[in-house]
Design a protein around this motif. Structure first.
Motif, PDB file in Angstrom:
ATOM      1  N   PRO A  99       0.836  -1.198   0.000  1.00 32.65           N
ATOM      2  CA  PRO A  99       0.000   0.000   0.000  1.00 32.65           C
ATOM      3  C   PRO A  99       0.874   1.253   0.000  1.00 32.65           C
ATOM      4  O   PRO A  99       1.808   1.353   0.794  1.00 32.65           O
ATOM      5  CB  PRO A  99      -0.786  -0.100   1.317  1.00 32.65           C
ATOM      6  CG  PRO A  99      -0.683  -1.527   1.745  1.00 32.65           C
ATOM      7  CD  PRO A  99       0.659  -1.988   1.236  1.00 32.65           C
ATOM      8  N   THR A 100       0.590   2.166  -0.898  1.00 34.12           N
ATOM      9  CA  THR A 100       1.321   3.445  -0.991  1.00 34.12           C
ATOM     10  C   THR A 100       0.470   4.447  -1.755  1.00 34.12           C
ATOM     11  O   THR A 100      -0.192   4.072  -2.729  1.00 34.12           O
ATOM     12  CB  THR A 100       2.688   3.267  -1.705  1.00 34.12           C
ATOM     13  OG1 THR A 100       3.161   4.559  -2.126  1.00 34.12           O
ATOM     14  CG2 THR A 100       2.592   2.373  -2.931  1.00 34.12           C
ATOM     15  N   PRO A 101       0.478   5.726  -1.323  1.00 31.62           N
ATOM     16  CA  PRO A 101      -0.301   6.727  -2.073  1.00 31.62           C
ATOM     17  C   PRO A 101       0.250   6.922  -3.487  1.00 31.62           C
ATOM     18  O   PRO A 101      -0.417   7.506  -4.332  1.00 31.62           O
ATOM     19  CB  PRO A 101      -0.150   7.998  -1.227  1.00 31.62           C
ATOM     20  CG  PRO A 101       1.053   7.781  -0.380  1.00 31.62           C
ATOM     21  CD  PRO A 101       1.163   6.302  -0.172  1.00 31.62           C
ATOM     22  N   LEU A 148      -0.284  -0.370  -4.390  1.00 33.88           N
ATOM     23  CA  LEU A 148      -1.685   0.030  -4.503  1.00 33.88           C
ATOM     24  C   LEU A 148      -2.014   1.227  -3.620  1.00 33.88           C
ATOM     25  O   LEU A 148      -1.654   1.253  -2.437  1.00 33.88           O
ATOM     26  CB  LEU A 148      -2.591  -1.141  -4.108  1.00 33.88           C
ATOM     27  CG  LEU A 148      -2.487  -2.416  -4.950  1.00 33.88           C
ATOM     28  CD1 LEU A 148      -3.373  -3.507  -4.360  1.00 33.88           C
ATOM     29  CD2 LEU A 148      -2.869  -2.133  -6.406  1.00 33.88           C
ATOM     30  N   SER A 149      -2.726   2.194  -4.198  1.00 34.71           N
ATOM     31  CA  SER A 149      -3.266   3.322  -3.432  1.00 34.71           C
ATOM     32  C   SER A 149      -4.769   3.140  -3.289  1.00 34.71           C
ATOM     33  O   SER A 149      -5.454   2.818  -4.256  1.00 34.71           O
ATOM     34  CB  SER A 149      -2.993   4.641  -4.160  1.00 34.71           C
ATOM     35  OG  SER A 149      -3.747   5.696  -3.571  1.00 34.71           O
ATOM     36  N   ILE A 150      -5.292   3.337  -2.082  1.00 35.47           N
ATOM     37  CA  ILE A 150      -6.743   3.202  -1.912  1.00 35.47           C
ATOM     38  C   ILE A 150      -7.461   4.503  -2.256  1.00 35.47           C
ATOM     39  O   ILE A 150      -8.693   4.577  -2.183  1.00 35.47           O
ATOM     40  CB  ILE A 150      -7.142   2.709  -0.502  1.00 35.47           C
ATOM     41  CG1 ILE A 150      -6.712   3.688   0.582  1.00 35.47           C
ATOM     42  CG2 ILE A 150      -6.579   1.312  -0.258  1.00 35.47           C
ATOM     43  CD1 ILE A 150      -7.452   3.450   1.911  1.00 35.47           C
ATOM     44  N   GLY A 151      -6.763   5.540  -2.649  1.00 38.27           N
ATOM     45  CA  GLY A 151      -7.421   6.775  -3.061  1.00 38.27           C
ATOM     46  C   GLY A 151      -6.458   7.948  -3.006  1.00 38.27           C
ATOM     47  O   GLY A 151      -5.362   7.836  -2.460  1.00 38.27           O
ATOM     48  N   TYR A 153      -5.500  10.499  -1.372  1.00 39.78           N
ATOM     49  CA  TYR A 153      -5.319  11.196  -0.096  1.00 39.78           C
ATOM     50  C   TYR A 153      -4.177  10.473   0.594  1.00 39.78           C
ATOM     51  O   TYR A 153      -3.827   9.363   0.218  1.00 39.78           O
ATOM     52  CB  TYR A 153      -6.594  11.147   0.763  1.00 39.78           C
ATOM     53  CG  TYR A 153      -7.307   9.827   0.664  1.00 39.78           C
ATOM     54  CD1 TYR A 153      -8.379   9.651  -0.198  1.00 39.78           C
ATOM     55  CD2 TYR A 153      -6.863   8.726   1.414  1.00 39.78           C
ATOM     56  CE1 TYR A 153      -8.997   8.415  -0.321  1.00 39.78           C
ATOM     57  CE2 TYR A 153      -7.483   7.503   1.304  1.00 39.78           C
ATOM     58  CZ  TYR A 153      -8.553   7.352   0.434  1.00 39.78           C
ATOM     59  OH  TYR A 153      -9.163   6.137   0.306  1.00 39.78           O
ATOM     60  N   VAL A 154      -3.578  11.112   1.586  1.00 38.96           N
ATOM     61  CA  VAL A 154      -2.392  10.533   2.215  1.00 38.96           C
ATOM     62  C   VAL A 154      -2.704  10.108   3.649  1.00 38.96           C
ATOM     63  O   VAL A 154      -3.202  10.895   4.451  1.00 38.96           O
ATOM     64  CB  VAL A 154      -1.211  11.528   2.180  1.00 38.96           C
ATOM     65  CG1 VAL A 154       0.027  10.908   2.829  1.00 38.96           C
ATOM     66  CG2 VAL A 154      -0.893  11.931   0.740  1.00 38.96           C
ATOM     67  N   LEU A 155      -2.438   8.850   3.924  1.00 43.60           N
ATOM     68  CA  LEU A 155      -2.580   8.307   5.270  1.00 43.60           C
ATOM     69  C   LEU A 155      -1.204   8.322   5.936  1.00 43.60           C
ATOM     70  O   LEU A 155      -0.201   8.515   5.266  1.00 43.60           O
ATOM     71  CB  LEU A 155      -3.107   6.869   5.188  1.00 43.60           C
ATOM     72  CG  LEU A 155      -4.391   6.680   4.388  1.00 43.60           C
ATOM     73  CD1 LEU A 155      -4.615   5.204   4.088  1.00 43.60           C
ATOM     74  CD2 LEU A 155      -5.573   7.267   5.133  1.00 43.60           C
ATOM     75  N   GLY A 157       0.193   5.751   7.146  1.00 41.15           N
ATOM     76  CA  GLY A 157       0.868   4.486   6.896  1.00 41.15           C
ATOM     77  C   GLY A 157      -0.039   3.560   6.133  1.00 41.15           C
ATOM     78  O   GLY A 157      -1.214   3.870   5.887  1.00 41.15           O
ATOM     79  N   ALA A 161      -4.941   1.220   4.859  1.00 41.08           N
ATOM     80  CA  ALA A 161      -5.137   0.764   3.476  1.00 41.08           C
ATOM     81  C   ALA A 161      -5.172  -0.767   3.426  1.00 41.08           C
ATOM     82  O   ALA A 161      -5.983  -1.352   2.696  1.00 41.08           O
ATOM     83  CB  ALA A 161      -4.036   1.311   2.581  1.00 41.08           C
TER      84      ALA A 161
END
Ligand code: ADE
Length: 257
Positions: A99-101, A148-151, A153-155, A157, A161
Protein backbone atom coordinates in the motif's frame (compact mmCIF):
# COMPACT_ATOMS: atom_id res chain seq x y z
CA UNK A 1 -6.98 -24.28 0.63
CA UNK A 2 -8.14 -21.05 2.31
CA UNK A 3 -6.87 -17.68 1.01
CA UNK A 4 -3.67 -17.03 2.95
CA UNK A 5 -3.11 -13.42 4.09
CA UNK A 6 0.08 -12.24 5.79
CA UNK A 7 0.41 -8.65 6.98
CA UNK A 8 3.79 -7.23 7.98
CA UNK A 9 3.61 -3.99 10.01
CA UNK A 10 5.21 -2.16 12.92
CA UNK A 11 1.69 -1.77 14.37
CA UNK A 12 0.22 -5.30 14.57
CA UNK A 13 -2.53 -4.05 16.93
CA UNK A 14 -3.85 -1.81 14.15
CA UNK A 15 -4.97 -4.94 12.26
CA UNK A 16 -6.99 -6.26 15.19
CA UNK A 17 -10.19 -4.75 13.73
CA UNK A 18 -10.01 -7.60 11.22
CA UNK A 19 -10.85 -10.04 14.02
CA UNK A 20 -14.30 -8.43 14.23
CA UNK A 21 -17.48 -9.16 12.28
CA UNK A 22 -17.43 -10.73 8.84
CA UNK A 23 -13.69 -11.11 8.33
CA UNK A 24 -13.17 -12.43 11.86
CA UNK A 25 -15.87 -15.04 11.37
CA UNK A 26 -14.35 -16.07 8.02
CA UNK A 27 -10.97 -16.53 9.72
CA UNK A 28 -12.55 -18.48 12.61
CA UNK A 29 -14.35 -20.72 10.10
CA UNK A 30 -11.11 -21.34 8.18
CA UNK A 31 -12.26 -19.63 4.94
CA UNK A 32 -9.28 -17.29 5.14
CA UNK A 33 -5.99 -17.74 6.99
CA UNK A 34 -4.97 -14.32 8.32
CA UNK A 35 -1.63 -13.77 10.07
CA UNK A 36 -0.16 -10.50 11.28
CA UNK A 37 3.60 -10.08 11.84
CA UNK A 38 5.60 -7.42 13.66
CA UNK A 39 8.33 -6.12 11.31
CA UNK A 40 10.57 -5.49 14.32
CA UNK A 41 10.88 -9.26 14.79
CA UNK A 42 13.37 -9.11 11.87
CA UNK A 43 15.58 -6.40 13.42
CA UNK A 44 18.82 -7.35 15.18
CA UNK A 45 19.86 -4.13 16.93
CA UNK A 46 19.05 -3.15 20.49
CA UNK A 47 16.68 -0.36 19.38
CA UNK A 48 14.89 -2.57 16.81
CA UNK A 49 15.46 0.10 14.14
CA UNK A 50 13.30 -0.09 11.00
CA UNK A 51 13.98 3.34 9.44
CA UNK A 52 16.68 5.83 8.55
CA UNK A 53 16.96 9.31 7.01
CA UNK A 54 16.25 9.69 3.25
CA UNK A 55 19.26 9.55 0.92
CA UNK A 56 19.56 12.94 -0.79
CA UNK A 57 17.99 14.66 2.21
CA UNK A 58 14.49 15.84 2.91
CA UNK A 59 11.90 15.42 5.64
CA UNK A 60 10.78 12.28 7.42
CA UNK A 61 12.20 8.79 7.59
CA UNK A 62 12.40 5.91 5.09
CA UNK A 63 11.98 2.25 6.00
CA UNK A 64 15.18 0.22 5.60
CA UNK A 65 15.34 -2.33 2.77
CA UNK A 66 17.47 -4.81 4.74
CA UNK A 67 14.90 -5.30 7.50
CA UNK A 68 12.05 -5.58 4.97
CA UNK A 69 14.12 -8.04 2.93
CA UNK A 70 14.55 -10.42 5.85
CA UNK A 71 10.85 -10.18 6.73
CA UNK A 72 9.55 -10.67 3.19
CA UNK A 73 11.99 -13.48 2.33
CA UNK A 74 10.57 -15.41 5.25
CA UNK A 75 6.89 -14.55 4.82
CA UNK A 76 6.92 -15.09 1.04
CA UNK A 77 9.00 -18.24 1.18
CA UNK A 78 7.33 -19.98 4.02
CA UNK A 79 6.44 -23.67 3.44
CA UNK A 80 2.87 -24.72 4.11
CA UNK A 81 2.72 -26.57 7.36
CA UNK A 82 2.33 -30.33 7.09
CA UNK A 83 3.51 -30.47 3.47
CA UNK A 84 6.78 -32.36 3.02
CA UNK A 85 9.34 -30.21 1.18
CA UNK A 86 9.73 -32.93 -1.46
CA UNK A 87 6.02 -33.19 -2.39
CA UNK A 88 5.09 -31.59 -5.73
CA UNK A 89 3.77 -28.06 -5.10
CA UNK A 90 0.41 -27.18 -6.68
CA UNK A 91 0.51 -23.95 -8.74
CA UNK A 92 0.15 -21.18 -6.22
CA UNK A 93 -0.39 -17.50 -7.01
CA UNK A 94 1.40 -15.28 -4.55
CA UNK A 95 1.07 -11.47 -4.63
CA UNK A 96 3.12 -8.94 -2.68
CA UNK A 97 0.80 -5.99 -2.00
CA UNK A 98 2.47 -2.72 -1.01
CA UNK A 99 0.00 0.00 0.00
CA UNK A 100 1.32 3.45 -0.99
CA UNK A 101 -0.30 6.73 -2.07
CA UNK A 102 2.06 6.53 -5.09
CA UNK A 103 0.57 3.21 -6.28
CA UNK A 104 -2.01 2.34 -8.93
CA UNK A 105 -5.55 2.96 -7.69
CA UNK A 106 -7.18 0.01 -5.92
CA UNK A 107 -10.67 -0.64 -7.34
CA UNK A 108 -13.31 -3.38 -7.26
CA UNK A 109 -11.50 -4.83 -10.32
CA UNK A 110 -8.28 -5.06 -8.29
CA UNK A 111 -10.17 -6.71 -5.42
CA UNK A 112 -11.69 -9.28 -7.82
CA UNK A 113 -8.26 -10.01 -9.26
CA UNK A 114 -6.58 -10.39 -5.84
CA UNK A 115 -9.42 -12.63 -4.61
CA UNK A 116 -8.23 -15.14 -7.20
CA UNK A 117 -4.77 -15.42 -5.62
CA UNK A 118 -3.75 -18.09 -3.11
CA UNK A 119 -1.48 -15.96 -0.95
CA UNK A 120 -1.38 -12.21 -0.36
CA UNK A 121 1.47 -10.62 1.57
CA UNK A 122 0.74 -7.03 2.59
CA UNK A 123 3.78 -4.90 3.45
CA UNK A 124 2.67 -1.85 5.44
CA UNK A 125 5.04 1.11 5.27
CA UNK A 126 5.09 4.05 7.64
CA UNK A 127 6.86 7.41 7.57
CA UNK A 128 7.75 8.54 4.05
CA UNK A 129 7.58 4.99 2.71
CA UNK A 130 9.67 1.87 2.12
CA UNK A 131 13.03 2.07 0.28
CA UNK A 132 12.06 1.69 -3.40
CA UNK A 133 14.53 -1.17 -3.94
CA UNK A 134 12.28 -3.52 -1.97
CA UNK A 135 9.53 -3.51 -4.64
CA UNK A 136 12.19 -3.54 -7.36
CA UNK A 137 14.00 -6.54 -5.85
CA UNK A 138 10.94 -8.76 -5.47
CA UNK A 139 9.70 -7.86 -8.96
CA UNK A 140 13.08 -8.84 -10.39
CA UNK A 141 12.92 -12.07 -8.36
CA UNK A 142 9.70 -12.94 -10.21
CA UNK A 143 7.24 -12.07 -7.45
CA UNK A 144 3.98 -10.39 -8.56
CA UNK A 145 4.23 -7.00 -6.79
CA UNK A 146 1.27 -4.60 -6.67
CA UNK A 147 1.86 -1.11 -5.27
CA UNK A 148 -1.69 0.03 -4.50
CA UNK A 149 -3.27 3.32 -3.43
CA UNK A 150 -6.74 3.20 -1.91
CA UNK A 151 -7.42 6.78 -3.06
CA UNK A 152 -6.02 10.22 -3.69
CA UNK A 153 -5.32 11.20 -0.10
CA UNK A 154 -2.39 10.53 2.21
CA UNK A 155 -2.58 8.31 5.27
CA UNK A 156 0.14 8.05 7.91
CA UNK A 157 0.87 4.49 6.90
CA UNK A 158 -0.26 1.47 4.94
CA UNK A 159 -2.15 -0.18 7.81
CA UNK A 160 -5.54 1.47 7.21
CA UNK A 161 -5.14 0.76 3.48
CA UNK A 162 -4.30 -2.89 4.23
CA UNK A 163 -7.49 -3.19 6.28
CA UNK A 164 -9.49 -1.74 3.37
CA UNK A 165 -7.84 -4.04 0.83
CA UNK A 166 -8.28 -7.17 2.97
CA UNK A 167 -11.95 -6.41 3.66
CA UNK A 168 -12.70 -5.77 -0.02
CA UNK A 169 -10.88 -8.94 -1.11
CA UNK A 170 -11.99 -11.32 1.66
CA UNK A 171 -15.69 -10.66 1.14
CA UNK A 172 -15.29 -11.93 -2.45
CA UNK A 173 -13.96 -15.29 -1.24
CA UNK A 174 -16.75 -17.87 -1.66
CA UNK A 175 -18.55 -18.51 1.63
CA UNK A 176 -17.34 -15.36 3.42
CA UNK A 177 -20.41 -13.28 2.57
CA UNK A 178 -23.77 -14.53 3.87
CA UNK A 179 -25.60 -13.61 0.67
CA UNK A 180 -23.57 -14.01 -2.56
CA UNK A 181 -26.25 -12.00 -4.40
CA UNK A 182 -25.05 -8.83 -2.68
CA UNK A 183 -21.67 -9.20 -4.39
CA UNK A 184 -23.14 -9.06 -7.91
CA UNK A 185 -25.74 -6.31 -7.35
CA UNK A 186 -23.68 -3.77 -5.48
CA UNK A 187 -22.12 -0.47 -6.48
CA UNK A 188 -19.08 -0.62 -8.75
CA UNK A 189 -19.97 -4.08 -10.01
CA UNK A 190 -19.88 -4.77 -13.75
CA UNK A 191 -22.83 -2.47 -14.56
CA UNK A 192 -20.62 0.58 -14.03
CA UNK A 193 -23.35 2.44 -12.17
CA UNK A 194 -23.80 3.39 -8.54
CA UNK A 195 -26.38 1.29 -6.73
CA UNK A 196 -29.98 2.58 -6.60
CA UNK A 197 -31.21 3.95 -3.22
CA UNK A 198 -32.79 1.37 -0.91
CA UNK A 199 -35.83 1.63 1.38
CA UNK A 200 -37.58 -0.44 4.03
CA UNK A 201 -40.55 -0.07 6.38
CA UNK A 202 -42.17 2.11 7.65
CA UNK A 203 -43.45 3.15 4.22
CA UNK A 204 -44.03 6.70 5.49
CA UNK A 205 -41.30 8.14 7.72
CA UNK A 206 -41.23 11.82 8.72
CA UNK A 207 -43.57 12.44 5.78
CA UNK A 208 -41.04 10.91 3.36
CA UNK A 209 -42.12 8.08 1.02
CA UNK A 210 -40.19 6.09 -1.60
CA UNK A 211 -41.47 5.82 -5.18
CA UNK A 212 -44.87 4.00 -4.94
CA UNK A 213 -43.73 1.63 -7.74
CA UNK A 214 -41.66 -0.16 -5.07
CA UNK A 215 -44.91 -1.11 -3.28
CA UNK A 216 -46.85 -2.23 -6.36
CA UNK A 217 -45.36 -5.72 -6.77
CA UNK A 218 -44.67 -5.26 -10.52
CA UNK A 219 -41.12 -6.58 -10.76
CA UNK A 220 -40.57 -5.15 -14.23
CA UNK A 221 -41.56 -1.63 -13.16
CA UNK A 222 -39.52 -1.97 -9.95
CA UNK A 223 -36.44 -2.89 -12.00
CA UNK A 224 -37.00 0.07 -14.38
CA UNK A 225 -37.49 2.53 -11.49
CA UNK A 226 -34.35 1.31 -9.76
CA UNK A 227 -32.36 1.57 -12.98
CA UNK A 228 -33.59 5.17 -13.48
CA UNK A 229 -32.64 6.04 -9.91
CA UNK A 230 -29.21 4.46 -10.36
CA UNK A 231 -28.61 6.39 -13.59
CA UNK A 232 -29.71 9.71 -12.06
CA UNK A 233 -27.64 9.21 -8.95
CA UNK A 234 -24.58 8.26 -10.99
CA UNK A 235 -24.98 11.25 -13.31
CA UNK A 236 -25.13 13.66 -10.35
CA UNK A 237 -22.48 12.10 -8.10
CA UNK A 238 -20.10 10.42 -10.51
CA UNK A 239 -20.17 12.05 -13.96
CA UNK A 240 -16.78 10.38 -14.57
CA UNK A 241 -18.49 6.97 -14.37
CA UNK A 242 -21.19 8.01 -16.85
CA UNK A 243 -18.50 9.02 -19.37
CA UNK A 244 -16.90 5.60 -19.07
CA UNK A 245 -20.23 3.73 -19.60
CA UNK A 246 -20.36 1.47 -22.62
CA UNK A 247 -23.09 3.02 -24.85
CA UNK A 248 -23.99 -0.52 -25.96
CA UNK A 249 -25.15 -1.23 -22.41
CA UNK A 250 -27.70 1.61 -22.42
CA UNK A 251 -31.24 0.93 -23.65
CA UNK A 252 -33.79 3.42 -25.03
CA UNK A 253 -35.35 3.96 -21.60
CA UNK A 254 -31.89 4.74 -20.16
CA UNK A 255 -31.39 7.46 -22.74
CA UNK A 256 -34.75 9.00 -21.80
CA UNK A 257 -33.43 9.46 -18.22
N1 ADE B 1 -0.31 4.93 2.55
C1 ADE B 1 -0.47 6.26 2.77
N2 ADE B 1 -1.47 6.74 2.04
C2 ADE B 1 -1.99 5.69 1.33
C3 ADE B 1 -3.03 5.54 0.39
N3 ADE B 1 -3.79 6.58 0.00
N4 ADE B 1 -3.25 4.32 -0.14
C4 ADE B 1 -2.48 3.27 0.22
N5 ADE B 1 -1.49 3.35 1.10
C5 ADE B 1 -1.24 4.55 1.66
Amino acid sequence: APLRLDVVTIFPDYLRVLNLSLIGRAAAEGLIDLRVHDLRAWTHDRHRTVDDTPLGGGPGMVMRPDVWGLALDEVLGREEEGRPATAPEPPRRQVLVMPTPAGEVFTQRTAEDLAGADHLVLACGRYEGIDARVAEHYREAGVEVRELSIGDYVLNGGEAAAVVIIEAVARLVPGVLGNPGSVVEESHSRAGLLEHPVYTRPVTWRSLEPDPVLLGGDHGRVARTRRDQALLRTAVRRPDMVERLDPAELDAADRAV
